[in-house]
Structure formats: C-alpha cells, structure tokens
Scaffold this motif. Structure first.
Motif, mmCIF file in Angstrom:
data_model
loop_
_atom_site.group_PDB
_atom_site.id
_atom_site.type_symbol
_atom_site.label_atom_id
_atom_site.label_comp_id
_atom_site.label_asym_id
_atom_site.label_seq_id
_atom_site.Cartn_x
_atom_site.Cartn_y
_atom_site.Cartn_z
ATOM 1 N N SER A 343 14.676 13.989 -21.382
ATOM 2 C CA SER A 343 14.979 13.533 -20.028
ATOM 3 C C SER A 343 13.724 12.998 -19.331
ATOM 4 C CB SER A 343 15.623 14.651 -19.208
ATOM 5 O OG SER A 343 14.743 15.740 -19.124
ATOM 6 N N GLY A 344 13.906 11.863 -18.733
ATOM 7 C CA GLY A 344 12.842 11.217 -17.966
ATOM 8 C C GLY A 344 11.583 10.961 -18.772
ATOM 9 N N LEU A 345 11.761 10.664 -20.061
ATOM 10 C CA LEU A 345 10.594 10.504 -20.934
ATOM 11 C C LEU A 345 9.852 9.200 -20.613
ATOM 12 C CD1 LEU A 345 9.035 11.609 -23.394
ATOM 13 C CD2 LEU A 345 10.486 10.176 -24.811
ATOM 14 N N ARG A 346 8.576 9.357 -20.318
ATOM 15 C CA ARG A 346 7.762 8.205 -19.976
ATOM 16 C C ARG A 346 6.491 8.245 -20.808
ATOM 17 N NH1 ARG A 346 7.559 4.548 -15.975
ATOM 18 N NH2 ARG A 346 5.510 3.698 -15.537
ATOM 19 N N GLY A 363 10.696 6.142 -18.734
ATOM 20 C CA GLY A 363 11.511 7.218 -18.196
ATOM 21 C C GLY A 363 12.939 7.208 -18.714
ATOM 22 N N SER A 365 16.341 8.909 -20.764
ATOM 23 C CA SER A 365 17.031 10.165 -21.023
ATOM 24 C C SER A 365 18.051 9.944 -22.124
ATOM 25 C CB SER A 365 17.740 10.657 -19.761
ATOM 26 O OG SER A 365 16.784 10.884 -18.749
ATOM 27 N N GLY A 400 8.024 13.660 -18.369
ATOM 28 C CA GLY A 400 9.359 13.920 -18.889
ATOM 29 C C GLY A 400 9.370 15.098 -19.843
#
Lengths: 576, 274
Positions: A343-346, A363, A365, A400
C-alpha cells in the motif's frame, strides 16, 4: 531494382557445418522473413548475404545480388555494395551506433560525398524526418542521449541513407518495448513500400514475421525446413516443426487450453548431417527421416516443405489448441486471503545529489491473493522491476508498506546469470532446501524438485554451463520452489527463451500455480503470455497503476488509453 | 568441457618454477660447494670443470650460491603473495559486498596507499631505519595489498548485481555464506592471478632492495645481492652477474606467464559460458 538469390549456401567453421544448403530468393521489392530459434543459423545466413561473414567462417554455394556473385568477391568490392545497394540493421540499437559519433554523423557517413556542408545538413534533417524524427536537433545528439526506439530509428535512417535496394534487418525490434516495436515495424513497412525496397527480416518471432512479410522461411539447425506465403503458413503449416512452433505460441486474443512446447533441444547443424535435422524432436519421424535429408518439395503455390512424410502426416500435424473454457475455477472462487499486500508504495532514485529524484513508483497499492496469478505489464521504466525488487526485499522503498505472508521467491529473466556458474545444480537445490521453513512435512529431495520441473535426477550433478536456457530456467524455478514460497515473483522469465521452450516453462509455471497453490506475480511485456498464465492483470505506466482487473476482461475490453495502445501494438499470431 | 593440455611454453614455465622451488627447499644440500666457502686463491675465475659458472672475487662458487640464493628469491615473495592475497581478497570482497560506508572507508584508505611512492617508502623504511629482509617483506605486503583490494573488489562488483547473487539474498542466506560460497568462487580467477603477479612484484622488489644493499645482510647468497657484489668482476667472470640476473628474469617471467594462463584456464573451467 535488384534481387538477391542465394543458392545452396553452406557456411562452415573449421570443417563444422553451421548452415547447410540454404536456398532463398528475394525479388525486387519483396519482403521475406527468415524465422528460426537461437542457433538456427538465420543470422549467419543474413550476414553471408551481406558479405559480412565473421573471420574464420567460409561460405560455399552462391549468393548473387543484382547479377553479381558475392561469394569470393574481395572486401574492397563488397564495400561498395554494402550501404549503397544492401543496407543492414541489427538488433541492439545501442551497440550498433558508435557512441563517439552523433546521430547526424552516422547518417551523413553513408550519404553521397558530393554534398556541401549546408546541403548535407539539410539532407540529414530530411532523412531523420523520413524515419519519423521531426526534431532536427537530434542530429547533434549522441546515442546515449537517445532512447532505444530513437537509436533504432537513427540506425534505420543510417542504413537507408545510401538508398539501398535491399535492407537486411536482423531482429530489429527484439530489444524494444512492445509499443516502440510496433512503431518501428510500421515505419519499416511504410519506408519499404514507398521506396520499393526489398526486405530480408530475420526474427525469432513468427508473429512479427506474419505481420511484416509476404513470404516466410522457417530455419532450424542450419537448414530451411519450410517456405510459404505468410498467410498460408499461418493456416496450413506443412512441416511438423512449424506446426510445433505455432502450437507453442500463446495468443493475445484468447487463453489456450494448453501450450505444447517441442520436447528436446535444438541440435548443432553438424550433429544432424545426412538426415532430416528435426528427426530427434519430431513425433512423426520414421526410418527414412534418419537415413537422408529431405529435399524441399512444393505442396502448393509457393509453399515448399522439406519433410519425407509430408503427404502422410499432413492431416496429423498438431494445431494450436482452441480457446480455453471461460475463466478457470480458481479465479472464480471469490475473495481470498492475501499473501502480499502493498500500500502506498513509493520509490525514488537519486541520480545525482543536486538533481531532483526520479520517481520509479508513485505510491501504488496492490494485493495478491492466496493462489492467485497476477500479471504485471508495462514498458521498460514503468517501475515493474522496482516493484518486484521491493517485494523481494532487495530494494528499500522510499515510502509505503509491504506485507508478505510467508516466503517470496523469484525467477529472473536471464537464465544464463540466474544460477551461480561455480556450483552444480544439486548444490543450488540443496542450499535452497536448507532454507525451507520447517512445517512438519517431509521436505522434498533434490530429485523430487528436479522431477517437479521435468528434469532428470542426474541433472543434479551438472553445472549450469552444461544446461540450455530453458533447463536453467527450470532449475531456477525448482530452486525457488524448494523453500516452499507463498509467492513466486517471475520477472520476464521467458523473455530470453525460444518459443518452443517458452511454452514448456509457461506450462510449468501454470502448474505450479494450480497444483501447488503458489501465488504468482508475473512481470512481462508480452500480453499473449500474460493472457496464458494469469487470472488478474495490473497495468503499470510511469510508476502508476492505470488499470487493474481480471486478465480476460482487461485484454478484451481495455479501459485505459495506454492498455489499448499496448494491445494494438501486440503482433498478431495470424497473418494480416 | 575438455581440459586443454598445456602448451610447450607453459610447460617450460612450470618446469622453471619447479626447479627454482626444488633449489629453494633443498638449498645447500644439493649445491656442489658450500656457498659461503671462500677460496681467495681461486677468485674471480670463469666457468670451468670445477666451478660450472666460475667463482666470485672471494672464490665462492657461483653455481652453489645461485642454488642457495633460491631461498630468499622464493620465500619472501611467497610470503608477500600469501599475505596480500589473503588480506586483499578479504577486504576486496567485503568492500564490494557490503558497499556504502565500509566500502568508502576501505577504498579511500586504498587511494591513500596508492598515493605513496612504493619503492621510495620501501627504501626509506628498510634502508634508512634498518630491519632487514623480513621487515622488507612486511612493507611489501602493505604496499602491494591496495592493488589486490582494488582488483578483487572490481571483479566482485560485476558479480554482485547478477541475478544469482540476488537469488541467494532472496533465499535469505547469511552474508558470510554469500560472500564465501557464491562470490569467492567467481572471483577466483582474479585471486589466483593476483597471487602470482604479487609474487613477481615481490621478487623484483626484494631483489632490487638486495641490489641496493638493503634487506639481506652482506654475504648472504641472494640473487639481487650477487648482482651488486659481482659487478666489479664483470670482465673477469661475466657469468657471476649474468646468471643471477637471468634467474630473476626467468623466474619472474615464468610466474607472469603462469598467471596469464591460469586466469584463462580457471575462468573457462566451467565458470563462464562458452
């Protein structure tokens, strides 16, 4: 206009035959594809046709271009022919161009010398425009400042600068992204038509051949097995090998019930002298096939097949399996517990401290369900590999969260560097088994693992160097499965494999998913492959997820403009 | 993959090194005369039946001194090669694998060492401060090891990013296991080559020191020292100078050739494709 006529061309290296009695003819303005897997001798044939055989290789037979015999002609005379009469385009756009010269210099080199500076400049601009580069400043840039597609266009402009009558293109689009590949192929077709130039296209991809060429020649172990008009070959392949290639190809339009690879591996041309070269892998071979090499015989208009049993087995040849029934059982069974939740991986990279960071993932998910097979498509630079590296813990995300339940394992693209060359296959598997979490069950043995991926137990004693690409990839899968992963991340696992081998690996991965219940995250650029192996599809574009849904519905009814473009770019498996 | 049979040149190199090694180990026991025995009555005579390579100005047998001198020609360089290979490989692997701060620390120290003029430092430390042969050996290890660290590190860096290394990391193997079991075998060609080339560097370095009168004590049978001591009788017995010079050259050349062939062999013996 000139035509190329290759007659009984045999290429050998220190007495070992690499290409045997290849005959092909390209009329003025005709397009011919030479299709074959790695090691089939297709590139050597093309090089001989351009008079560019590497040192130490000798050619016999005849290569006649525009009434002039090329074999045995001194280099000085060949040089005047290349560029002006025969253009050459190679696979890797980056190494094909000289890094020390600008794009413009590459093109200007082949232009007629008589031009003045201003005229030459104008001509270079015109040539660049011809290959779709409207920005004249590109002429002053160096290859490293250009993208792969741009480089390939510049190379094409350079190859065409001498206005050749025949262009030989050796895998010109293999190293490019799907959408760029489509643009380059379209451009090639357009230029060829407007110039009335002949084209010899060397490719491993039957789909590209069908898309681009009038006539297709299928080459295997140094010999030509079949020659036919593209449309006819797609519908009525006459040689068991061609038929096998067609059944091994996944389709972008529908999931096939099964993909059937061709068992065994490609022999060296010298090993199969004096018999049909396909005998060892052919399901229809009999005594005759092992006794003598079949001559190509006509079976229809412009259709030649080199097979002793062509007439008898014409009706028995395998055909691509029909579309599979709608969505397989596992995909329909409602929501499932997740094995991986992102989730919200940046992820940002800093190239230089002063420069603003490059955003690889903006970002995103994503959830991967237990036993689910998720496809991840996107072009190079879209962030798909960054996502997999974050999931595997090889890269730390900028922001994230990632939660992986259990073990995640990976299979990489390049089979040649995936295994440690210093250790045997058995060593690699035992080492992985040592990392298997204890679960109360008896762990599989090394032989069990090899058996699981369809390799004999004695492969445990071999080193990677003695294995083919497909075999190495199987070992890599076996090693990954040894630790009993909940999630298997495959980063382009078949991109470097030949079609017949690709089918076997794809079937294996599908079995792993179905039978062992291992979740798959399948990263690829090939939509046909994704259709074949995955239940759900995620489309990544510039570090963002732009579309997500069941694979079938995304590919049948793409919502996002980028997905539509990707689909339109995919080469079709039937001739147009 | 078939193992190539060594060619005649390589065999000659191996034979030369083996002979020097035998001489170093057996030394005086196989020498026809005591290498220290002086006989002024027979000083500086040319080669003959009694003395195959003649004698020096003190009447010592050149041939026997050459055999005895093999010890200092082999032992010191071997120590240097072992020391630099162990330290250089360990630090090079660690720098490449761990990266970041540790890498920076090791590599900046290496840069610093590179900035020192090696031979000058050696002469100052050994010659001016004294300390003899084994001090020279120790100094040589210190001065040669930066090269090894750099070479091993760069060889390891090209391997580090390869998928098989990442697979090992994904399997959760320990850092030490990855370095020793996965990384080390793939930089072995570089390590073996380094070992032999360090041997050559040390051989030439130590001989040069002896020639300059540093390192081994005066009177010791040593090739470099013989070269210096016998210069005065060059016109009476030229072999007293040519023979030790030739031995240094041949030994160094043989080890270099072996290093070259060794690299090709090890890297093609299953490590790489094709």
């Amino acid at each position: 206009m000139a035509d190329l006529s290759v007659d009984r061309l045999t290429i050998s290296h220190r007495g070992e035959t690499l290409v045997r009695e290849v005959t092909l003819r390209i009329g003025a303005g005709e397009t011919v594809a030479l299709v074959g897997e790695s090691g089939s001798g297709k590139s050597l044939t093309a090089r001989a046709a351009a008079g560019l055989l590497p040192d130490g290789l000798t050619a016999r037979g005849s290569v006649v271009f525009d009434g002039r015999q090329l074999i045995g002609r001194p280099e000085r005379e060949l040089r005047t022919l290349r560029g002006r009469r025969i253009g050459l385009l190679l696979q890797d756009p980056f190494t094909m161009l000289n890094p020390m010269l600008t794009a413009g210099t590459h093109i200007a080199e082949t232009l007629p010398r008589a031009l003045g500076r201003a005229a030459r400049r104008a001509e270079v601009t015109r040539r660049l425009a011809e290959v779709g580069i409207t920005d004249p400043s590109v002429a002053d840039r160096y290859p490293f400042q250009l993208s792969g597609g741009m480089c390939q266009r510049v190379a094409m402009a350079a190859a065409l600068a001498g206005d050749p009558d025949l262009l030989i293109a050796d895998e010109p689009t293999t190293a490019l992204d799907t959408t760029v590949q489509r643009e380059v192929l379209d451009l090639l077709t357009r230029l060829r038509e407007s110039r009335g130039m002949g084209l010899l296209l060397i490719t491993h991809d039957l789909r590209v051949a069908f898309d681009t060429c009038d006539r297709v020649l299928v080459m295997y172990a140094g010999s030509i097995l079949e020659e036919a008009p593209a449309a006819r070959l797609a519908e009525r392949a006459g040689h068991p090998y061609t038929a096998g290639l067609l059944t091994a190809m996944p389709s972008v339009r529908h999931r096939r019930a099964t993909l059937t690879g061709i068992p065994g591996r490609v022999p060296r041309a010298a090993e199969v002298a004096g018999r049909c070269v396909f005998t060892s892998r052919c399901g229809h071979a009999d005594d005759r096939c092992g006794a003598s090499a079949p001559e190509p015989r006509p079976v229809g208009a412009g259709h030649l097949v080199a097979c002793h049993r062509q007439a008898e087995i014409a009706g028995l040849l395998s055909r691509p399996s029909p579309p599979a029934e709608k969505a397989p059982a596992t995909a329909a069974s409602g929501p499932r517990p997740a094995v991986a939740r992102v989730s919200g991986l940046r992820k940002e990279y800093r190239v230089r401290r002063s420069a603003p960071p490059v955003v690889a993932l903006g970002g995103i998910s994503l959830t991967i369900g237990d036993g689910e097979s998720v496809g991840l498509v996107g072009e190079s630079g879209s962030g798909k590999s960054t996502l997999s590296r974050c999931l595997l813990g090889l890269t730390r995300p900028t922001a994230g969260t990632i939660a992986v339940d259990g073990v995640a394992q990976c299979v990489f693209q390049d089979p040649y560097t995936s295994l440690n060359p210093a250790h045997t296959v058995g060593f690699a598997l035992r080492e992985a088994l040592g990392r298997r979490p204890a679960d109360g069950e008896v762990p599989p043995s090394e032989a069990d693992l090899l058996d699981l991926v369809g390799l004999p137990a004695e492969y445990g004693r071999r080193r990677p160097v003695a294995l083919s690409g497909g075999e190495r990839q199987r070992v890599a899968i076996a090693r990954a499965l040894a630790v009993r992963p909940r999630l298997l991340i495959c980063d382009e696992p078949v991109a470097a494999l030949d079609v017949s081998v690709q089918a076997q690996v794809l079937e294996l991965l599908r079995r792993v998913n179905r039978e062992l219940g291992t979740s798959l995250l399948f990263i690829t650029h090939d939509l046909a492959v994704v259709r074949q192996v995955t239940d759900r599809l995620v489309v990544l574009y510039h570090g963002e997820i732009v579309e997500e849904g069941p694979t079938e519905s995304v590919l049948d009814r793409p919502g996002h403009a980028y997905t539509r473009r990707l689909l339109a770019s995919a080469p079709q498996e039937t001739a147009v | 993959m078939n193992v190539r049979r060594p060619g005649p040149v390589l065999l000659a190199c191996l034979a030369a090194l083996a002979l020097v090694l035998v001489a170093a180990v057996l030394g005086e026991r196989i020498a026809p005369y005591d290498p220290l025995l002086q006989d002024p009555a027979r000083g500086a005579v040319g080669p003959g039946g009694l003395h195959w390579l003649g004698t020096d100005d003190l009447g010592r047998d050149i041939f026997s001194r050459l055999i005895a001198g093999a010890w200092t020609a082999i032992a010191g360089p071997l120590l240097v090669a072992i020391g630099t290979t162990l330290i250089g490989t360990a630090l090079g692997l660690v720098a490449a694998y761990r990266g970041r701060t540790l890498d920076a620390l090791i590599m900046r120290s290496v840069d610093l060492m590179y900035a020192l003029p090696a031979m000058l430092v050696l002469i100052v430390v050994v010659g001016v401060l004294g300390g003899g042969y084994y001090a020279a050996v120790l100094m040589l290890i210190l001065l040669v090891v930066p090269t090894d660290i750099r070479l091993v590190r760069s060889a390891a860096l090209t391997q580090r990013e390869l998928p098989y290394m990442e697979s090992a990391r994904v399997l959760g193997l320990s850092g030490s296991r990855i370095v020793l079991v996965h990384l080390l075998p793939n930089v072995l060609p570089t390590v073996v080559t380094n070992f032999l080339l360090d041997f050559v560097t040390a051989l030439v370095g130590l001989s040069s020191l002896s020639f300059l009168g540093m390192g081994v004590p005066v009177g010791t049978p040593d090739w470099g020292l013989m070269l210096a001591e016998n210069r005065s009788i060059l016109d009476l017995n030229p072999w007293s100078v040519i023979a030790p010079a030739l031995l240094i050259t041949v030994t160094a050349t043989a080890a270099t050739m072996l290093a070259d062939a060794g690299y090709d062999r090890i890297s093609s013996a299953g490590a790489r494709r094709g």
